[in-house]
Design an enzyme around this catalytic site. Structure first.
Site, PDB file in Angstrom:
ATOM      1  N   CYS A 129       0.725  -1.146  -0.061  1.00 47.92           N
ATOM      2  CA  CYS A 129       0.042  -0.032   0.055  1.00 47.92           C
ATOM      3  C   CYS A 129       0.868   1.339   0.081  1.00 47.92           C
ATOM      4  O   CYS A 129       1.363   1.555   0.981  1.00 47.92           O
ATOM      5  CB  CYS A 129      -1.016  -0.042   1.307  1.00 47.92           C
ATOM      6  SG  CYS A 129      -2.226   1.367   1.242  1.00 47.92           S
ATOM      7  N   CYS A 172      -0.446   4.102   2.475  1.00 48.41           N
ATOM      8  CA  CYS A 172      -0.213   3.872   3.932  1.00 48.41           C
ATOM      9  C   CYS A 172       1.292   4.027   4.082  1.00 48.41           C
ATOM     10  O   CYS A 172       1.614   4.651   5.353  1.00 48.41           O
ATOM     11  CB  CYS A 172      -0.807   2.661   4.375  1.00 48.41           C
ATOM     12  SG  CYS A 172      -2.622   2.779   4.285  1.00 48.41           S
TER      13      CYS A 172
END
Length: 174
Positions: free
Chosen positions: A130, A133
């Site tokens: 990700c 993130c």
């Protein structure tokens, strides 16, 4: 030692991973809690039973019960967040203002120093792929005073444990 069990179980073609595990376990870039919390959170994120079992055993010698719970909490909450934020990114600008609407209380009150929890979240986010993130947690730990070298030490732990998990899966399927 459990890390030794992991290393001794790796095949010859994974010698680099074995050497990296040894070096990273002796790292002085991170505090003991940061180091072993990263190992534990990432071990959980690999979804590999052998990696998780062996690392859990060793991490319990270095971490308090609160830190163990926080590391496992980081792995769990990032499993959810990484999916949600990746999807939000893929869906594009139309979804930028859509409220996430998922509970994430552990991020505000992890039970350990915020910087440690954020570092573990960053490492897990790299395993889970990700970008959003990973970048967000990197920004937070940098603002909390961690160096690029400390941050990348956690990334190296994540990369190495993911490689170890892959080698174990390969061998189990041979």
């Amino acid at each position: 030692m459990s890390l030794d069990n992991l290393k001794s179980g790796l095949p010859e073609y994974a010698k680099d991973l074995k050497l990296n595990l040894g070096s990273l376990a002796r790292s002085t870039e991170l505090t003991e809690q940061q180091l072993w919390g990263t190992f534990l959170a990432v071990a959980a994120a690999t979804r590999n039973e052998a990696v998780f079992s062996e690392i859990s055993e060793e991490a319990s010698e270095h971490l308090s019960e609160e830190a163990i719970n926080a590391a496992l909490g980081a792995a769990s909450i990032m499993a959810m967040n990484n999916v949600a934020y990746r999807a939000k990114g893929w869906l594009g600008d139309d979804y930028a203002q859509v409220k996430m609407g998922l509970r994430m209380n552990i991020i505000a009150k992890p039970g350990v120093d915020k910087v440690d929890f954020e570092l573990w979240s960053l490492a897990v986010s790299t395993v889970n792929g990700c970008e959003h993130c990973t970048i967000a947690h990197e920004k937070t730990v940098r603002s909390e005073g961690l160096t690029k070298e400390q941050i990348f030490e956690a990334v190296k732990i994540a990369a190495t444990l993911q490689g170890v998990a892959q080698a174990i899966e390969i061998e189990a399927s041979r």
